[in-house]
Design a protein around this motif. Structure first.
Motif, PDB file in Angstrom:
ATOM      1  N   GLY A  99     -58.855  -3.872  25.935  1.00 49.49           N
ATOM      2  CA  GLY A  99     -57.912  -2.933  26.532  1.00 49.49           C
ATOM      3  C   GLY A  99     -57.113  -2.202  25.568  1.00 49.49           C
ATOM      4  O   GLY A  99     -57.864  -1.762  24.573  1.00 49.49           O
ATOM      5  N   THR A 100     -55.922  -2.593  26.085  1.00 47.99           N
ATOM      6  CA  THR A 100     -54.825  -1.274  25.437  1.00 47.99           C
ATOM      7  C   THR A 100     -53.535  -2.524  25.047  1.00 47.99           C
ATOM      8  O   THR A 100     -53.341  -3.331  25.723  1.00 47.99           O
ATOM      9  CB  THR A 100     -54.257  -0.266  26.518  1.00 47.99           C
ATOM     10  OG1 THR A 100     -54.991   0.074  26.634  1.00 47.99           O
ATOM     11  CG2 THR A 100     -53.080   0.625  25.424  1.00 47.99           C
ATOM     12  N   ALA A 101     -53.495  -1.999  23.580  1.00 46.10           N
ATOM     13  CA  ALA A 101     -52.216  -2.609  22.852  1.00 46.10           C
ATOM     14  C   ALA A 101     -51.604  -1.560  22.824  1.00 46.10           C
ATOM     15  O   ALA A 101     -51.110  -0.495  22.034  1.00 46.10           O
ATOM     16  CB  ALA A 101     -52.233  -3.392  21.473  1.00 46.10           C
ATOM     17  N   VAL A 102     -50.065  -1.326  23.563  1.00 44.08           N
ATOM     18  CA  VAL A 102     -49.297  -0.049  23.367  1.00 44.08           C
ATOM     19  C   VAL A 102     -47.499  -0.521  24.081  1.00 44.08           C
ATOM     20  O   VAL A 102     -47.358  -1.380  23.622  1.00 44.08           O
ATOM     21  CB  VAL A 102     -49.669   1.413  25.271  1.00 44.08           C
ATOM     22  CG1 VAL A 102     -48.604   0.139  26.152  1.00 44.08           C
ATOM     23  CG2 VAL A 102     -48.716   1.994  25.030  1.00 44.08           C
ATOM     24  N   GLY A 103     -46.990   0.578  22.829  1.00 39.09           N
ATOM     25  CA  GLY A 103     -45.880   0.410  23.100  1.00 39.09           C
ATOM     26  C   GLY A 103     -45.032  -1.274  21.965  1.00 39.09           C
ATOM     27  O   GLY A 103     -45.721  -1.693  21.016  1.00 39.09           O
ATOM     28  N   GLY A 104     -44.127  -2.168  23.123  1.00 39.31           N
ATOM     29  CA  GLY A 104     -44.060  -2.884  21.794  1.00 39.31           C
ATOM     30  C   GLY A 104     -45.131  -4.350  21.903  1.00 39.31           C
ATOM     31  O   GLY A 104     -45.076  -5.062  21.464  1.00 39.31           O
ATOM     32  N   GLY A 105     -46.538  -3.591  23.843  1.00 41.61           N
ATOM     33  CA  GLY A 105     -47.544  -4.444  22.799  1.00 41.61           C
ATOM     34  C   GLY A 105     -48.036  -4.873  21.716  1.00 41.61           C
ATOM     35  O   GLY A 105     -48.702  -4.991  21.198  1.00 41.61           O
ATOM     36  N   LEU A 106     -47.987  -3.391  21.187  1.00 37.95           N
ATOM     37  CA  LEU A 106     -48.657  -2.726  19.771  1.00 37.95           C
ATOM     38  C   LEU A 106     -47.766  -3.783  18.778  1.00 37.95           C
ATOM     39  O   LEU A 106     -48.772  -4.158  17.656  1.00 37.95           O
ATOM     40  CB  LEU A 106     -48.887  -1.440  19.355  1.00 37.95           C
ATOM     41  CG  LEU A 106     -49.128  -0.798  17.823  1.00 37.95           C
ATOM     42  CD1 LEU A 106     -49.984  -1.693  17.535  1.00 37.95           C
ATOM     43  CD2 LEU A 106     -48.548   0.349  17.924  1.00 37.95           C
ATOM     44  N   GLY A 107     -46.568  -3.735  19.162  1.00 38.80           N
ATOM     45  CA  GLY A 107     -45.487  -4.598  17.968  1.00 38.80           C
ATOM     46  C   GLY A 107     -46.055  -6.132  18.066  1.00 38.80           C
ATOM     47  O   GLY A 107     -45.980  -6.545  17.533  1.00 38.80           O
ATOM     48  N   LEU A 108     -46.811  -6.637  19.317  1.00 43.58           N
ATOM     49  CA  LEU A 108     -46.619  -7.977  18.909  1.00 43.58           C
ATOM     50  C   LEU A 108     -47.448  -8.232  18.339  1.00 43.58           C
ATOM     51  O   LEU A 108     -48.536  -9.073  18.451  1.00 43.58           O
ATOM     52  CB  LEU A 108     -47.023  -8.559  21.109  1.00 43.58           C
ATOM     53  CG  LEU A 108     -47.619 -10.236  20.992  1.00 43.58           C
ATOM     54  CD1 LEU A 108     -46.350 -10.856  20.650  1.00 43.58           C
ATOM     55  CD2 LEU A 108     -46.752 -10.274  22.867  1.00 43.58           C
ATOM     56  N   ALA A 109     -49.244  -7.562  18.740  1.00 43.82           N
ATOM     57  CA  ALA A 109     -50.234  -7.236  18.257  1.00 43.82           C
ATOM     58  C   ALA A 109     -50.283  -7.837  16.640  1.00 43.82           C
ATOM     59  O   ALA A 109     -50.895  -8.249  15.781  1.00 43.82           O
ATOM     60  CB  ALA A 109     -51.629  -6.460  18.507  1.00 43.82           C
ATOM     61  N   CYS A 110     -48.821  -6.507  15.915  1.00 41.81           N
ATOM     62  CA  CYS A 110     -48.612  -6.672  14.738  1.00 41.81           C
ATOM     63  C   CYS A 110     -47.814  -7.498  14.727  1.00 41.81           C
ATOM     64  O   CYS A 110     -48.108  -7.696  12.880  1.00 41.81           O
ATOM     65  CB  CYS A 110     -48.472  -4.835  14.341  1.00 41.81           C
ATOM     66  SG  CYS A 110     -49.523  -3.591  14.270  1.00 41.81           S
ATOM     67  N   ALA A 111     -47.602  -8.415  15.037  1.00 34.30           N
ATOM     68  CA  ALA A 111     -46.936  -9.634  14.533  1.00 34.30           C
ATOM     69  C   ALA A 111     -47.966 -10.906  14.402  1.00 34.30           C
ATOM     70  O   ALA A 111     -47.612 -11.707  13.611  1.00 34.30           O
ATOM     71  CB  ALA A 111     -45.856 -10.088  15.651  1.00 34.30           C
ATOM     72  N   ALA A 112     -48.972 -10.645  14.636  1.00 31.38           N
ATOM     73  CA  ALA A 112     -49.789 -11.379  14.280  1.00 31.38           C
ATOM     74  C   ALA A 112     -50.247 -10.904  13.142  1.00 31.38           C
ATOM     75  O   ALA A 112     -50.268 -10.074  12.277  1.00 31.38           O
ATOM     76  CB  ALA A 112     -51.905 -11.828  15.086  1.00 31.38           C
ATOM     77  N   GLY A 120     -64.190  -0.214  22.192  1.00 35.41           N
ATOM     78  CA  GLY A 120     -63.301   0.171  23.354  1.00 35.41           C
ATOM     79  C   GLY A 120     -60.975  -0.186  23.543  1.00 35.41           C
ATOM     80  O   GLY A 120     -60.590   0.234  24.637  1.00 35.41           O
ATOM     81  N   THR A 121     -61.222  -0.930  22.445  1.00 32.91           N
ATOM     82  CA  THR A 121     -59.599  -1.156  22.332  1.00 32.91           C
ATOM     83  C   THR A 121     -59.292  -0.250  21.881  1.00 32.91           C
ATOM     84  O   THR A 121     -60.027   0.588  21.346  1.00 32.91           O
ATOM     85  CB  THR A 121     -59.431  -1.832  21.386  1.00 32.91           C
ATOM     86  OG1 THR A 121     -60.153  -3.159  21.452  1.00 32.91           O
ATOM     87  CG2 THR A 121     -58.217  -2.560  21.285  1.00 32.91           C
ATOM     88  N   ARG A 122     -57.543  -0.058  22.422  1.00 31.15           N
ATOM     89  CA  ARG A 122     -56.422   1.451  22.546  1.00 31.15           C
ATOM     90  C   ARG A 122     -55.488   1.214  21.688  1.00 31.15           C
ATOM     91  O   ARG A 122     -54.552  -0.323  22.258  1.00 31.15           O
ATOM     92  CB  ARG A 122     -56.576   2.304  23.714  1.00 31.15           C
ATOM     93  CG  ARG A 122     -58.428   2.877  23.657  1.00 31.15           C
ATOM     94  CD  ARG A 122     -58.354   3.695  22.968  1.00 31.15           C
ATOM     95  NE  ARG A 122     -59.602   4.605  23.406  1.00 31.15           N
ATOM     96  CZ  ARG A 122     -60.511   4.509  23.121  1.00 31.15           C
ATOM     97  NH1 ARG A 122     -61.069   2.427  22.526  1.00 31.15           N
ATOM     98  NH2 ARG A 122     -62.151   5.033  23.328  1.00 31.15           N
TER      99      ARG A 122
END
Length: 253
Positions: A99-112, A120-122
């Motif tokens: 799905g989507t990694a947006v805002g702080g969710g993108l930050g969380l993904a980038c912490a990995a 389809g991921t955004r």
């Protein structure tokens, strides 16, 4: 339960359970950090897969309710104090991003250490469309992954980066078949888990260097900038427009 932890074949599955958007707050981030740090000392665990239940990986903070709606600055300060410890985890982390990694969710993904996506991921750094400075350490992590120029593009335009583009530019490390993000993330984790665990942790620590310290400094700066911006009309407009699902109209005030 907003968070579950299971361990199998050397791989821990750390799953957020706040579908569909998996918005986080200090409690959820703190739970993720505490669980990951605990897994550092679990001899059964060699790799962590960070995943989420539902349609989206994570939509970041919920500005429409909870602590962030009441007081952005205080909520962010408390969250960042917990979040920075995620960068101190010694176990490799693979994020399964559907799905989507947006805002702080993108930050969380980038912490990995690694991100697994599908076409389809955004991935969306939407801060400029909300009217305030980026957060969650993205000032450090995103440029390291995709380079300064592409990170600047993502930040200033706030555009959606699909899974295929993310894979091309290095934001995603594996591109899964549709509906198989978690399985592909686990397969990558199993590859890592088959390597010598002491060597893996040592190599990872060398490659990361003082990442935790640099993120800590970045978070202090990000919060200081956010504190200023959250007092502006543009931020109020950006957040209101996002909640109303309309285009914002900014005035520079």
């Amino acid at each position: 339960m907003d968070l579950s932890v299971t361990v199998d074949d050397g791989v821990a599955l750390l799953e957020m359970r706040r579908p569909p958007a998996n918005h986080f707050d200090e409690v959820l981030i703190g739970g993720i950090v505490d669980a990951a740090l605990g897994l550092d000392d679990d001899p059964r665990c060699r790799v962590i897969v960070l995943a989420s239940e539902g349609r989206h990986f994570c939509a970041g903070a919920d500005f429409g309710g909870g602590d962030f709606a009441a007081d952005h600055v205080d909520a962010a300060a408390r969250l960042y104090r917990r979040a920075v410890r995620l960068f101190e985890v010694r176990t490799p982390i693979v994020a399964a991003v559907q799905g989507t990694a947006v805002g702080g969710g993108l930050g969380l993904a980038c912490a990995a250490d690694f991100r697994v996506a599908e076409a389809g991921t955004r991935f969306v750094a939407n801060f400029a469309r909300l009217g305030f400075h980026q957060g969650f350490g993205l000032s450090v992590t995103l440029p390291e992954l995709v380079g300064r120029q592409k990170a600047t593009d993502m930040m200033l335009t706030a555009r959606r980066v699909g899974g295929e583009e993310a894979y091309r530019i290095g934001l995603a490390d594996r591109l899964a078949e549709p509906g198989r993000v978690r399985e592909t993330a686990r397969a990558l984790a199993l590859e890592i888990a088959a390597s010598a665990p002491l060597a893996v942790r040592s190599m990872r620590a060398t490659l990361r260097g003082d990442l935790a310290g640099r993120v800590r400094a970045a978070l202090d700066h990000e919060l200081a900038e956010q504190r200023v911006h959250w007092a502006t009309r543009d931020a109020a407009e950006g957040i209101a427009a996002s909640l109303a699902r309309r285009s914002p109209v900014f005035t520079g005030e």
